[in-house]
Scaffold this motif. Structure first.
Motif, short mmCIF file in Angstrom:
data_model
loop_
_atom_site.label_atom_id
_atom_site.label_comp_id
_atom_site.label_asym_id
_atom_site.label_seq_id
_atom_site.Cartn_x
_atom_site.Cartn_y
_atom_site.Cartn_z
N GLY A 93 13.09 10.22 -0.75
CA GLY A 93 13.98 10.01 -0.42
C GLY A 93 15.19 11.32 -1.59
O GLY A 93 15.03 11.66 -2.93
N PRO A 94 16.81 11.50 -0.74
CA PRO A 94 16.98 11.86 -1.45
C PRO A 94 17.67 11.88 -2.94
O PRO A 94 18.52 10.39 -2.80
CB PRO A 94 18.57 12.15 -0.66
N GLY A 95 18.03 12.79 -3.45
CA GLY A 95 18.25 12.26 -4.90
C GLY A 95 19.79 12.99 -5.29
O GLY A 95 20.17 13.33 -6.56
N PHE A 96 20.47 12.66 -4.05
CA PHE A 96 22.15 13.94 -4.07
C PHE A 96 22.95 13.11 -2.87
O PHE A 96 22.25 12.40 -2.24
CB PHE A 96 21.60 15.16 -4.54
N VAL A 100 15.60 24.04 -10.18
CA VAL A 100 16.03 23.03 -10.70
C VAL A 100 15.07 21.84 -9.48
O VAL A 100 15.04 21.83 -7.81
CB VAL A 100 17.47 22.67 -10.23
N PHE A 101 14.25 21.37 -10.27
CA PHE A 101 13.31 20.15 -9.55
C PHE A 101 13.61 18.42 -9.51
O PHE A 101 14.04 18.32 -10.77
CB PHE A 101 12.30 20.03 -9.85
N THR A 102 14.41 18.09 -8.28
CA THR A 102 14.58 16.39 -8.77
C THR A 102 13.43 15.75 -8.74
O THR A 102 12.59 15.74 -7.34
CB THR A 102 15.79 16.32 -8.02
N CYS A 103 12.97 15.20 -9.71
CA CYS A 103 11.73 14.52 -8.87
C CYS A 103 12.15 12.51 -9.77
O CYS A 103 11.65 12.22 -10.73
CB CYS A 103 10.91 14.90 -10.30
N LEU A 104 13.15 12.14 -8.55
CA LEU A 104 13.84 10.51 -8.77
C LEU A 104 12.75 9.77 -7.99
O LEU A 104 12.34 9.46 -7.17
CB LEU A 104 15.11 10.91 -8.89
N ASN A 105 13.50 8.35 -8.65
CA ASN A 105 12.60 7.25 -8.45
C ASN A 105 13.46 7.17 -6.92
O ASN A 105 14.76 7.72 -6.56
CB ASN A 105 12.94 5.93 -9.22
N LYS A 106 13.31 5.91 -5.92
CA LYS A 106 13.72 6.12 -4.72
C LYS A 106 15.17 5.20 -5.06
O LYS A 106 15.23 4.25 -5.96
CB LYS A 106 13.15 4.37 -3.91
N ASN A 107 16.12 5.30 -4.12
CA ASN A 107 17.88 5.47 -4.17
C ASN A 107 18.51 5.23 -5.78
O ASN A 107 19.26 5.59 -5.81
CB ASN A 107 17.67 4.10 -4.56
N VAL A 108 17.52 6.91 -6.33
CA VAL A 108 18.56 7.35 -7.49
C VAL A 108 19.11 8.71 -7.16
O VAL A 108 18.38 9.26 -7.02
CB VAL A 108 17.29 7.24 -8.71
N LEU A 109 20.46 8.27 -6.63
CA LEU A 109 21.36 9.92 -6.67
C LEU A 109 22.06 9.85 -8.18
O LEU A 109 22.89 9.37 -8.00
CB LEU A 109 22.64 8.96 -5.51
N LEU A 110 21.99 11.64 -8.18
CA LEU A 110 22.30 11.83 -9.57
C LEU A 110 22.98 13.22 -9.54
O LEU A 110 24.03 13.01 -9.90
CB LEU A 110 20.78 12.00 -10.65
N GLY A 145 14.40 23.57 -14.31
CA GLY A 145 15.06 21.86 -14.58
C GLY A 145 14.39 21.02 -14.14
O GLY A 145 14.36 20.94 -13.03
N ILE A 146 14.10 20.33 -14.79
CA ILE A 146 13.12 18.95 -14.20
C ILE A 146 13.56 18.01 -14.27
O ILE A 146 14.52 17.08 -15.41
CB ILE A 146 11.63 18.57 -15.08
N ILE A 147 14.45 17.29 -13.41
CA ILE A 147 15.39 16.03 -12.88
C ILE A 147 13.85 15.24 -13.21
O ILE A 147 14.71 14.61 -12.13
CB ILE A 147 16.66 16.07 -12.40
N GLY A 148 13.99 14.40 -13.82
CA GLY A 148 13.78 12.54 -13.66
C GLY A 148 12.04 12.63 -14.89
O GLY A 148 11.09 14.31 -14.05
N CYS A 207 1.38 -1.13 0.01
CA CYS A 207 -0.12 0.23 0.31
C CYS A 207 0.87 0.82 0.09
O CYS A 207 0.78 2.01 0.48
CB CYS A 207 -0.75 0.00 1.33
N CYS A 208 1.55 1.42 -0.81
CA CYS A 208 2.40 2.13 -0.66
C CYS A 208 3.25 1.70 -2.57
O CYS A 208 3.46 1.40 -3.48
CB CYS A 208 3.39 2.31 -0.60
N SER A 209 3.77 2.83 -2.63
CA SER A 209 5.05 3.43 -3.96
C SER A 209 5.60 2.46 -4.21
O SER A 209 6.97 1.88 -3.55
CB SER A 209 5.87 4.50 -4.07
N LEU A 210 5.33 1.75 -5.04
CA LEU A 210 6.55 0.25 -5.95
C LEU A 210 6.92 1.04 -7.57
O LEU A 210 6.35 0.96 -8.19
CB LEU A 210 5.49 -1.04 -6.49
N TYR A 211 8.34 1.60 -7.06
CA TYR A 211 8.59 1.90 -8.63
C TYR A 211 10.30 0.91 -8.99
O TYR A 211 9.70 0.56 -10.42
CB TYR A 211 9.56 3.22 -7.84
N SER A 212 10.24 0.10 -8.63
CA SER A 212 11.69 -1.59 -9.24
C SER A 212 11.88 -2.32 -7.88
O SER A 212 11.22 -1.93 -6.40
CB SER A 212 12.44 -0.93 -9.33
#
Length: 298
Positions: free
Chosen positions: A227-230, A196-206, A143-146, A76-81
């Motif tokens: 979570g953090p994207g950085f 800049v907006f980071t809109c990334l999946n969980k555990n993706v650090l760019l 700038g949109i990241i993701g 009952c939560c987000s499943l990205y991978s």
């Protein structure tokens, strides 16, 4: 129909959805607190053949192998991978257990959060003003990241308000480019964007030290990722530059930062999840029930 369905922790279903669970299982047990250990999770599941959980607990191999009756696990939560999931989906598959999750249920609230905070700093509403005079979103280099669902919704909203949108994503988005959103390599996007907006999946650090150097002074960074994207240490170093500002809705979105991080004048954190709204819980509930029907072949 399942024989027994257990929600091992609070799963944010609305009351009518909790009632609807009884249509799909002979027995329904809903726990209202978060289990303290794997042993307690196993105890709560018992002989259940269907399990629901949220993002606050984990069901790894150690739990799943001790609950032989499980046929279905509903996240009952987000499943990205599979890699970022709080369920060992790969192991569950070897046991013939179906695992289904949801996504894209709290995005509208995130868009509203972004617009609220962005207009605040551009106009100086309740916070330091970004420039020497109030400015509109019109003409803002964003700038949109993701450019997934939430990233595209943020981009659409800002473009509607007149922003100049650029994006960086693992794959090109022809539909976005067709409406004037420009693809840019990450380094170029960071250098040329004002916000800049980071809109990334969980555990993706760019974003690391080099990327924050490209972003530079006088910029605003929003993290709307799970979570953090950085690299959090690199974020803290960047915030020492003049005119920098960082926004996140929850403290978890900043990652492992120093004790005084949230006391900084250029750090803005409401510490409230922007996506957890009345409407989001309704949509979450609808998707959870739809997954149960899918698991039962209905």
């Amino acid at each position: 129909m399942f024989n027994k369905l257990v929600a091992i922790e609070p799963v944010s279903l609305i009351p009518s959805a909790e009632e609807a669970l009884h249509q799909y299982a002979k027995e329904v047990v809903l726990y209202r607190d978060i289990p303290a250990s794997d042993d307690q999770i196993v105890q709560r599941i018992g002989n259940a053949d269907a399990v629901l959980l949220s993002y606050t607990s984990r069901m790894g191999k150690n739990v799943i192998e001790r609950c032989p009756n499980i046929r279905y696990i509903g996240m009952c939560c987000s499943l990205y991978s599979e890699e970022s999931a709080n369920v060992d989906i790969a192991y569950a598959r070897t046991r013939g257990i179906k695992v289904l999750g949801i996504r894209d249920y709290g995005d509208r609230g995130v868009v509203e959060y972004v617009l609220h905070e962005l207009t605040g700093i551009l106009h100086g509403f309740g916070m330091p003003m970004l420039r020497d005079e109030p400015v509109e979103i019109t003409g803002l280099k964003a700038g949109i990241i993701g450019l997934g669902v939430s990233g595209k919704m943020i981009a659409d909203a800002l473009q509607f308000m007149g922003a100049d949108i650029a994006y960086y994503s693992r794959t090109r988005k022809p539909d976005a480019e067709a409406v004037g959103m420009a693809y840019k390599p990450l380094a170029q996007l960071l250098t040329e964007s004002e916000v800049v907006f980071t809109c990334l999946n969980k555990n993706v650090l760019l974003l690391g030290k080099d990327e924050f150097a490209q972003l530079g002074a006088g910029k605003v960074l929003f993290n709307t990722s799970i979570g953090p994207g950085f690299d959090s240490a690199a974020l803290e170093q960047w915030l020492a530059l003049p005119g920098t500002h960082f926004f996140c809705d929850t403290r978890a979105a900043a990652g492992p930062v120093g004790e005084d991080f949230f006391a900084r004048e250029n750090v803005h954190c409401a510490n409230v999840s922007a996506g957890r709204t009345k409407q989001a819980f309704v949509l979450l509930s609808q998707k959870v029930l739809a997954n149960i029907r899918t698991a039962l072949g209905k």
